[in-house]
Design a protein around this motif. Structure first.
Motif, short mmCIF file in Angstrom:
data_model
loop_
_atom_site.label_atom_id
_atom_site.label_comp_id
_atom_site.label_asym_id
_atom_site.label_seq_id
_atom_site.Cartn_x
_atom_site.Cartn_y
_atom_site.Cartn_z
N VAL A 143 45.20 -37.00 3.77
CA VAL A 143 44.98 -35.69 4.36
C VAL A 143 46.17 -35.40 5.27
N HIS A 144 46.73 -34.21 5.14
CA HIS A 144 47.87 -33.88 5.98
C HIS A 144 47.79 -32.42 6.40
N ASN A 195 43.54 -41.53 3.53
CA ASN A 195 42.07 -41.51 3.62
C ASN A 195 41.49 -42.92 3.71
N SER A 196 42.22 -43.88 3.19
CA SER A 196 41.73 -45.26 3.26
C SER A 196 41.69 -45.77 4.70
N GLU A 197 42.40 -45.07 5.62
CA GLU A 197 42.39 -45.46 7.03
C GLU A 197 41.23 -44.82 7.79
N ASN A 247 32.60 -34.63 16.67
CA ASN A 247 33.51 -34.17 15.63
C ASN A 247 32.83 -33.23 14.64
N PHE A 248 31.55 -33.46 14.39
CA PHE A 248 30.83 -32.60 13.46
C PHE A 248 30.55 -31.23 14.08
N CYS A 249 30.12 -31.22 15.33
CA CYS A 249 29.83 -29.94 16.01
C CYS A 249 31.08 -29.07 16.07
N VAL A 250 32.21 -29.69 16.36
CA VAL A 250 33.47 -28.95 16.44
C VAL A 250 33.78 -28.28 15.11
N VAL A 251 33.58 -29.00 14.02
CA VAL A 251 33.86 -28.45 12.69
C VAL A 251 32.97 -27.25 12.40
N ASN A 293 44.02 -37.67 16.29
CA ASN A 293 43.29 -38.60 15.42
C ASN A 293 41.96 -38.03 14.94
N ASN A 294 41.43 -37.01 15.62
CA ASN A 294 40.20 -36.36 15.15
C ASN A 294 40.48 -35.38 14.01
N THR A 295 41.70 -34.87 13.97
CA THR A 295 42.00 -33.77 13.06
C THR A 295 41.82 -34.11 11.59
N PRO A 296 42.29 -35.26 11.08
CA PRO A 296 42.09 -35.52 9.65
C PRO A 296 40.62 -35.59 9.27
#
Length: 465
Positions: A156-157, A170-172, A188-192, A211-214
């Motif tokens: 993901v970029h 994604n493996s990370e 992280n889910f609420c933000v999305v 680090n949350n962004t991907p």
């Protein structure tokens, strides 16, 4: 831009609004204003244990003091729980999420074993549904969490509008928990869901969220939602180059109000913490919203400089009408038990001092002695009240009683006394300052005497003759 710009500031009410948060809010606000877009205020209050009504109010007070007006909100995540649960249910139904019955104790054991093997601690996907995979038997009495089924392959970029291209394999990324055992959704889910529902086009926030962004991008894509553009701002360092702390300035924005800073000065200063418009150092809000872009935000850390803030604040104080400054000074003096109505007009005293100070607190400090029953220290009296100075001041007070009360006439009277006694200006002015205000340094003595008035000057001087 063809699509209406929609930005948001989404603080967590677990404390006050500090300088770093205020800069994030300012950049988000300015970007929206520049493009005729919408700026949304959202309060991320799902951390029930740490969120408080007082912190919410402190954030709103700080935004209002800085005059960062919002177009929608404030929205509160705790009032959107039904919506989050609805989306979780949709993701479970579509296979984008799944129930995981791994207990906290099992997770701890798993991570400990991974660390022992020198591996990165992470969830091993034991409850993740896969074609041909047999899942464990659901344990009795265990309430599951809900995990997002992160893509297992690829990457993901995004092209960060400050930092450039950022890519994660994604493996990370292990399968993120999006709902706890009691059904409450995670940060992280609420933000999305919020960014999706509120149609946010640009997410401007601190780089501690990189680090949350991907994870958030992958969830948005799983929902079929548009992915906003991201701009991650580098941290602010203190004067000493260390991480900003309370001793540097990471205090409540409202503390800057208490300490005598003007909101326009703070806004101007914050705008230059990591962003620039050529060599311009001083500019109005209107100029900021006309100029602001994301192209000129530096990806390197900004450094807080108290001297620069004080310089800017002094500039803005000089530009502020005396009546406005007098109202602020009167309020500060009242809190000290000082009544400026019992003395010379505060506006005229303010005009003498406004070019000499950096903060409104310093301004109140400077004018306060005019309204107090000052007694000079014995040390100053012994040093400056000689027989020569007493004789000169006695003659000067007689002259003040008969002259026109203007700065020019007062200056002429002082010069005549100097000539009569063979003295230089400091030999008259300094003793006069000591008797009037209990100090040796003041604005120009003729201007000070004029503003203080004939009666007050006469009374204070004669008390020591």
């Amino acid at each position: 831009m063809t699509t209406q710009i929609r930005t948001r500031f989404a603080p967590s009410p677990t404390g006050f609004l500090h300088i770093g948060g205020a800069r994030t809010a300012l950049f988000s606000w300015a970007f929206a204003r520049r493009h005729g877009g919408q700026f949304i205020l959202r309060v991320e209050d799902t951390d029930v244990a740490r969120s408080t009504p007082e912190a919410v109010q402190a954030i709103i007070d700080g935004m209002k003091w800085l005059e960062l007006d919002w177009d929608e909100g404030p929205f509160y995540q705790m009032q959107r729980m039904d919506r989050y649960k609805e989306v979780v249910a949709q993701m479970l139904a579509s296979g984008a999420a799944y129930y995981c019955y791994t207990t906290p104790e099992e997770l701890d054991a798993l991570r400990e074993a991974q660390r022992g093997r020198g591996e990165k601690p992470r969830y091993d996907g034991r409850w993740r549904p896969e074609a041909g995979k047999t899942l464990p038997t659901q344990p009795a009495g265990v309430k599951p969490v809900v995990r997002f089924r992160n893509p297992a392959e690829g990457s993901v970029h995004w092209v960060d509008l400050v930092k450039g291209r950022i890519e994660f394999a994604n493996s990370e990324l292990d399968d993120l928990i999006i709902a706890r055992p009691d059904g409450t959704p995670t940060y992280n889910f609420c933000v999305v869901v919020d960014d999706w529902d509120m149609q946010i086009t640009h997410v401007i926030r601190g780089d501690d969220h990189v680090n949350n962004t991907p994870r958030q991008i992958n969830i948005l894509r799983a929902l079929g939602a548009d992915v906003p553009q991201y701009a991650h701002l580098s941290m602010i360092l203190g004067d000493d180059g260390q991480k900003l702390s309370k001793r540097h300035g990471a205090v409540s924005v409202m503390q800057y109000s208490d300490d005598g800073y003007l909101p326009d000065a703070v806004i101007n200063y914050l705008a230059r913490l990591g962003w620039s418009h050529g060599d311009d150092e001083v500019f109005s809000r209107e100029q900021l919203t006309e100029w602001f872009d994301l192209d000129h935000i530096t990806p390197s850390a900004a450094q807080f400089n108290t001297e620069k803030l004080n310089w800017l604040n002094a500039h803005y104080i000089k530009q502020t009408p005396d009546a406005v400054l007098a109202a602020d000074a009167a309020n500060r003096l009242a809190h000290r038990g000082v009544n400026p109505e019992q003395g010379p007009a505060l506006e005229t005293v303010i005009a003498l001092y406004k070019d000499r100070i950096a903060t409104l607190v310093e301004l109140a400090d400077a004018v306060e002695p005019v309204y107090l029953d000052i007694r000079p220290s014995d040390e100053l009296l012994g040093q400056h009240m000689t027989e020569t100075s007493k004789a000169a001041l006695a003659e000067l007070i007689e002259a003040f009683g008969n002259c026109e009360w203007s700065r020019e006439a007062i200056s002429a009277a002082i010069k005549a006394v100097m000539k009569n006694h063979g003295l230089k200006m400091p030999q008259v002015a300094i003793p006069l300052r000591v008797l009037l205000l209990g100090m040796t340094q003041t604005p120009a003595i003729d201007a000070l005497v004029e503003v203080m008035g004939r009666e007050l000057v006469t009374r204070r001087v004669r008390a020591y003759l």
